[in-house]
Scaffold this motif. Structure first.
Motif, PDB file in Angstrom:
ATOM      1  N   ILE A  15       0.688  -1.014   0.149  1.00 36.15           N
ATOM      2  CA  ILE A  15      -0.554  -0.220   0.248  1.00 36.15           C
ATOM      3  C   ILE A  15       0.720   0.583  -0.175  1.00 36.15           C
ATOM      4  O   ILE A  15       2.313   0.882  -0.007  1.00 36.15           O
ATOM      5  N   PRO A  16       0.173   2.867  -0.114  1.00 36.44           N
ATOM      6  CA  PRO A  16      -0.876   2.601  -0.518  1.00 36.44           C
ATOM      7  C   PRO A  16      -0.873   2.862  -1.683  1.00 36.44           C
ATOM      8  O   PRO A  16      -1.768   1.712  -2.516  1.00 36.44           O
ATOM      9  N   SER A  17      -1.124   4.346  -2.868  1.00 36.13           N
ATOM     10  CA  SER A  17      -1.890   3.942  -4.070  1.00 36.13           C
ATOM     11  C   SER A  17      -0.250   3.881  -4.893  1.00 36.13           C
ATOM     12  O   SER A  17       0.772   4.776  -4.953  1.00 36.13           O
TER      13      SER A  17
END
Length: 160
Positions: free
Chosen positions: A39-41
């Protein structure tokens, strides 16, 4: 173009060098595979295959069904087990060079060169690999642009 060449040469030199490699580690990592999430994006699937006790291939893949985006990365990593001495377990610092490809419906494909640096925590009490990574990259197609990814991840280690 000259800066792209300099980044590639630096990444290859760092990755191919064994100056920081430690031959005395408490883990037999050769041929080990681990699978997990990052993660994140963009969030996605991550797979790591150790080619030796200090070198590994890291693969990453993410996709979005809403926007028809797909991202794939492959990195060749060198691990230094001396930088962060920790017990129990191990916390190797790593660096490498890789490639990233991102596609999106209706848009052109982006291609980038990556020079990831990070730290892993390999638990000796559980088959887990926790990691944090900075992934500076130079997009080379369709236009040139510098970007940075910050990733946190966890992988389950399948030990041979």
């Amino acid at each position: 173009m000259r800066s792209l060449l300099n980044i590639m040469i630096l990444g290859i030199a760092l990755t191919c060098s064994n100056v920081f490699a430690n031959d005395e580690i408490n883990f037999n990592l050769d041929n080990e595979v681990s699978i997990g999430m990052a993660i994140p994006s963009p969030a996605g699937l991550t797979i790591k295959y150790w080619t030796s006790d200090t070198h590994a291939l890291a693969l990453f893949s993410s996709w979005s069904t809403n926007s028809s985006k797909y991202t794939a990365q492959i990195d060749y990593l060198t691990h230094d087990f001396k930088t962060i001495p920790i017990e129990p377990g191990a916390a190797p610092f790593y660096y490498g060079i890789g490639m990233r490809v991102k596609t999106a419906k209706g848009n052109s494909t982006e291609t980038s060169i990556r020079i990831p640096v990070g730290v892993s925590y390999l638990m000796d009490t559980a088959p887990l690999d926790l990691y944090a990574e900075l992934g500076p990259r130079l997009r080379i197609s369709p236009s040139t642009k510098f970007k940075l990814n910050i990733t946190l991840g966890i992988r389950y280690r399948f030990m041979p």
